[in-house]
Design a protein around this motif. Structure first.
Motif, PDB file in Angstrom:
ATOM      1  N   TRP A  48      40.863  54.333  36.764  1.00  0.00           N
ATOM      2  CA  TRP A  48      42.342  54.409  37.284  1.00  0.00           C
ATOM      3  C   TRP A  48      43.226  55.580  36.525  1.00  0.00           C
ATOM      4  O   TRP A  48      43.917  56.175  37.335  1.00  0.00           O
ATOM      5  CB  TRP A  48      42.945  53.199  37.016  1.00  0.00           C
ATOM      6  CG  TRP A  48      44.647  52.978  37.246  1.00  0.00           C
ATOM      7  CD1 TRP A  48      45.170  52.951  38.695  1.00  0.00           C
ATOM      8  CD2 TRP A  48      45.631  53.153  36.332  1.00  0.00           C
ATOM      9  NE1 TRP A  48      46.445  52.987  38.379  1.00  0.00           N
ATOM     10  CE2 TRP A  48      46.637  53.156  37.151  1.00  0.00           C
ATOM     11  CE3 TRP A  48      45.746  53.172  34.907  1.00  0.00           C
ATOM     12  CZ2 TRP A  48      47.832  53.377  36.337  1.00  0.00           C
ATOM     13  CZ3 TRP A  48      46.851  53.331  34.281  1.00  0.00           C
ATOM     14  CH2 TRP A  48      47.918  53.269  35.047  1.00  0.00           C
ATOM     15  N   SER A  51      42.287  58.818  37.836  1.00  0.00           N
ATOM     16  CA  SER A  51      42.765  58.935  39.320  1.00  0.00           C
ATOM     17  C   SER A  51      44.236  59.269  39.313  1.00  0.00           C
ATOM     18  O   SER A  51      44.728  60.189  40.150  1.00  0.00           O
ATOM     19  CB  SER A  51      42.421  57.615  39.918  1.00  0.00           C
ATOM     20  OG  SER A  51      43.479  56.646  39.635  1.00  0.00           O
ATOM     21  N   VAL A  52      44.887  58.699  38.412  1.00  0.00           N
ATOM     22  CA  VAL A  52      46.413  59.165  38.162  1.00  0.00           C
ATOM     23  C   VAL A  52      46.625  60.606  37.763  1.00  0.00           C
ATOM     24  O   VAL A  52      47.273  61.307  38.312  1.00  0.00           O
ATOM     25  CB  VAL A  52      47.275  58.164  37.148  1.00  0.00           C
ATOM     26  CG1 VAL A  52      48.480  58.783  36.873  1.00  0.00           C
ATOM     27  CG2 VAL A  52      47.023  56.801  37.549  1.00  0.00           C
ATOM     28  N   LYS A  55      45.409  62.738  40.343  1.00  0.00           N
ATOM     29  CA  LYS A  55      46.103  62.391  41.793  1.00  0.00           C
ATOM     30  C   LYS A  55      45.288  62.035  42.882  1.00  0.00           C
ATOM     31  O   LYS A  55      45.257  62.414  44.069  1.00  0.00           O
ATOM     32  CB  LYS A  55      47.043  63.608  42.204  1.00  0.00           C
ATOM     33  CG  LYS A  55      48.130  64.003  41.059  1.00  0.00           C
ATOM     34  CD  LYS A  55      49.045  65.150  41.550  1.00  0.00           C
ATOM     35  CE  LYS A  55      50.162  65.187  40.792  1.00  0.00           C
ATOM     36  NZ  LYS A  55      51.030  66.484  40.890  1.00  0.00           N
ATOM     37  N   ARG A  56      44.149  61.092  42.529  1.00  0.00           N
ATOM     38  CA  ARG A  56      43.427  60.585  43.633  1.00  0.00           C
ATOM     39  C   ARG A  56      43.589  58.892  43.829  1.00  0.00           C
ATOM     40  O   ARG A  56      43.590  58.142  42.966  1.00  0.00           O
ATOM     41  CB  ARG A  56      42.037  60.603  43.172  1.00  0.00           C
ATOM     42  CG  ARG A  56      41.655  62.180  42.768  1.00  0.00           C
ATOM     43  CD  ARG A  56      41.263  63.161  43.913  1.00  0.00           C
ATOM     44  NE  ARG A  56      39.912  62.671  44.375  1.00  0.00           N
ATOM     45  CZ  ARG A  56      38.904  62.988  44.155  1.00  0.00           C
ATOM     46  NH1 ARG A  56      38.512  63.748  43.088  1.00  0.00           N
ATOM     47  NH2 ARG A  56      37.768  62.390  44.993  1.00  0.00           N
ATOM     48  N   SER A  57      44.039  58.743  45.028  1.00  0.00           N
ATOM     49  CA  SER A  57      44.302  57.493  45.436  1.00  0.00           C
ATOM     50  C   SER A  57      43.350  56.601  46.021  1.00  0.00           C
ATOM     51  O   SER A  57      42.456  57.437  46.767  1.00  0.00           O
ATOM     52  CB  SER A  57      45.784  57.436  46.259  1.00  0.00           C
ATOM     53  OG  SER A  57      45.071  58.101  47.634  1.00  0.00           O
ATOM     54  N   LEU A  58      43.268  55.442  46.040  1.00  0.00           N
ATOM     55  CA  LEU A  58      42.217  54.608  46.768  1.00  0.00           C
ATOM     56  C   LEU A  58      42.737  54.156  48.059  1.00  0.00           C
ATOM     57  O   LEU A  58      44.011  53.760  47.958  1.00  0.00           O
ATOM     58  CB  LEU A  58      41.775  53.401  45.926  1.00  0.00           C
ATOM     59  CG  LEU A  58      40.924  53.501  44.541  1.00  0.00           C
ATOM     60  CD1 LEU A  58      40.799  52.063  43.920  1.00  0.00           C
ATOM     61  CD2 LEU A  58      39.514  54.063  44.975  1.00  0.00           C
ATOM     62  N   ARG A  59      41.881  54.189  49.017  1.00  0.00           N
ATOM     63  CA  ARG A  59      42.365  53.663  50.250  1.00  0.00           C
ATOM     64  C   ARG A  59      41.539  52.250  50.398  1.00  0.00           C
ATOM     65  O   ARG A  59      40.509  52.096  51.223  1.00  0.00           O
ATOM     66  CB  ARG A  59      41.744  54.688  51.373  1.00  0.00           C
ATOM     67  CG  ARG A  59      42.373  55.872  51.367  1.00  0.00           C
ATOM     68  CD  ARG A  59      42.169  56.899  52.652  1.00  0.00           C
ATOM     69  NE  ARG A  59      40.331  57.080  52.688  1.00  0.00           N
ATOM     70  CZ  ARG A  59      40.127  57.998  52.189  1.00  0.00           C
ATOM     71  NH1 ARG A  59      40.682  59.199  51.541  1.00  0.00           N
ATOM     72  NH2 ARG A  59      38.757  58.328  52.507  1.00  0.00           N
ATOM     73  N   ASP A 174      33.412  56.577  51.072  1.00  0.00           N
ATOM     74  CA  ASP A 174      34.509  57.250  50.673  1.00  0.00           C
ATOM     75  C   ASP A 174      33.790  58.293  49.839  1.00  0.00           C
ATOM     76  O   ASP A 174      32.801  58.508  49.567  1.00  0.00           O
ATOM     77  CB  ASP A 174      35.372  56.263  49.835  1.00  0.00           C
ATOM     78  CG  ASP A 174      36.851  56.829  49.656  1.00  0.00           C
ATOM     79  OD1 ASP A 174      37.147  57.845  50.164  1.00  0.00           O
ATOM     80  OD2 ASP A 174      37.725  56.137  49.230  1.00  0.00           O
ATOM     81  N   SER A 178      36.210  58.100  44.337  1.00  0.00           N
ATOM     82  CA  SER A 178      37.015  56.891  44.660  1.00  0.00           C
ATOM     83  C   SER A 178      35.654  55.776  44.932  1.00  0.00           C
ATOM     84  O   SER A 178      36.411  54.446  44.695  1.00  0.00           O
ATOM     85  CB  SER A 178      37.488  57.171  46.307  1.00  0.00           C
ATOM     86  OG  SER A 178      38.545  58.077  46.260  1.00  0.00           O
ATOM     87  N   HIS A 181      35.508  54.475  41.373  1.00  0.00           N
ATOM     88  CA  HIS A 181      36.814  53.782  41.118  1.00  0.00           C
ATOM     89  C   HIS A 181      36.873  52.516  41.666  1.00  0.00           C
ATOM     90  O   HIS A 181      37.226  51.234  41.166  1.00  0.00           O
ATOM     91  CB  HIS A 181      38.107  54.771  41.219  1.00  0.00           C
ATOM     92  CG  HIS A 181      39.379  54.320  40.841  1.00  0.00           C
ATOM     93  ND1 HIS A 181      40.450  54.742  41.218  1.00  0.00           N
ATOM     94  CD2 HIS A 181      39.670  53.097  39.974  1.00  0.00           C
ATOM     95  CE1 HIS A 181      41.503  53.922  40.684  1.00  0.00           C
ATOM     96  NE2 HIS A 181      41.018  53.017  40.074  1.00  0.00           N
TER      97      HIS A 181
END
Length: 300
Positions: A48, A51-52, A55-59, A174, A178, A181
């Motif tokens: 997490w 990812s911050v 700048k990788r967000s989870l869908r 994905d 992701s 994560h």
């Protein structure tokens, strides 16, 4: 494969080989469920943070079912099975049994696709079975009746990896980061009931002890979180096929760390069984050492 990629490959093999060392230290003190839960929770938190940073967000809305399936077969179930096996089996044996995952993946793929297994592949499968027989049949911990259940648990964990690899090959998934994560968070949720049911207050209090705290932290942050990032970088740089060669190197480091830090007995059966398993896996996957130094041809 350039020098930097070779270093990353060896580092990843060393890290994943060490995961069995850390499980062997932590599992007898904390129990299988708590070790597996802490491992995926710390990995989820680390990824997490990554990812911050990236700048990788989870869908989650789109992929939550996929995360649950992959998380169950690729992390939650195999991690708890390996942790249970680590209560009695050595880190050396665990790391070698882990190398049978591609063998199971091949068998499952052949069953799903309803295809005949080529002679070379079948020979590799037979060698793999023989290697496991040599490895376990001459080990005193497995000869005793109590040792067979942990052995089956470790083989079951490798079988889970075979299921996960076939599922992800067919699924509309994905991206790799992701996936890692999202599945760490889903694994955390899946394992939580097991912790509630099978962990005691005494086990929880042991977490703060030096060796145990170091082991579970290393399992979650280094052997899972950082290892995933290294693995994805290798896939990007050299392709998926070359990155998967880490499977053949993990037992080398698993045996090395077990012998150095736990004084594990490495008899002739450990080396012979391990070599046979690795050769069998190479035949099944069609791996050749020459492939390591070819130009990359497959990318994810």
């Amino acid at each position: 494969m350039d020098g930097a990629s070779v270093v990353r490959l060896l580092l990843l093999a060393a890290i994943w080989g060490a995961s069995f060392l850390f499980m062997r230290i932590a599992a007898p003190e904390l129990g299988a469920a708590l070790v597996a839960e802490i491992r995926v929770l710390l990995a989820a938190m680390f990824l997490w943070a990554a990812s911050v940073f990236f700048k990788r967000s989870l869908r989650v809305g789109e992929n939550w079912r996929h995360y649950l399936i992959v998380g169950f077969f690729n992390s939650a179930l195999p991690f708890i099975l390996f942790s249970y096996a680590a209560l009695q089996l050595s880190a050396s044996i665990l790391s070698i049994l882990n190398a049978t995952a591609p063998l199971w993946g091949c068998v499952i793929a052949a069953a799903l696709d309803r295809q005949r297994i080529p002679v070379k592949t079948f020979s590799g499968l037979v060698l793999g079975v023989i290697g496991v027989g040599v490895l376990l049949g001459f080990d005193t911990a497995v000869v005793s009746e109590a040792g067979w259940l942990p052995c089956l648990a470790a083989i079951g964990a490798a079988f889970c990896y075979g299921i996960a690899s076939n599922y992800t090959r067919r699924a509309k998934a994905d991206d790799a980061f992701s996936n890692a994560h999202g599945t760490m968070w889903s694994s955390t949720l899946i394992l939580l009931p097991m912790v509630i049911l099978f962990s005691s207050t005494e086990q929880v209090t042991v977490i703060t002890e030096g060796a145990v705290l170091m082991s579970v932290t290393a399992l979650g942050v280094i052997c899972t979180g950082i290892a995933y990032l290294l693995y994805f970088r290798l896939i990007k740089d050299v392709g998926a096929a070359s990155a998967l060669t880490v499977t053949f190197l993990i037992p080398v480091f698993g045996v090395l760390w077990g012998g150095l830090f736990l004084n594990e007995n490495m008899g002739w059966h450990t080396f012979c069984g391990g070599v046979i398993v690795v050769i069998g896996t190479m035949l099944v996957t069609g791996f050749s050492p020459k492939n390591l130094f070819k130009n990359r041809s497959a990318h994810v």
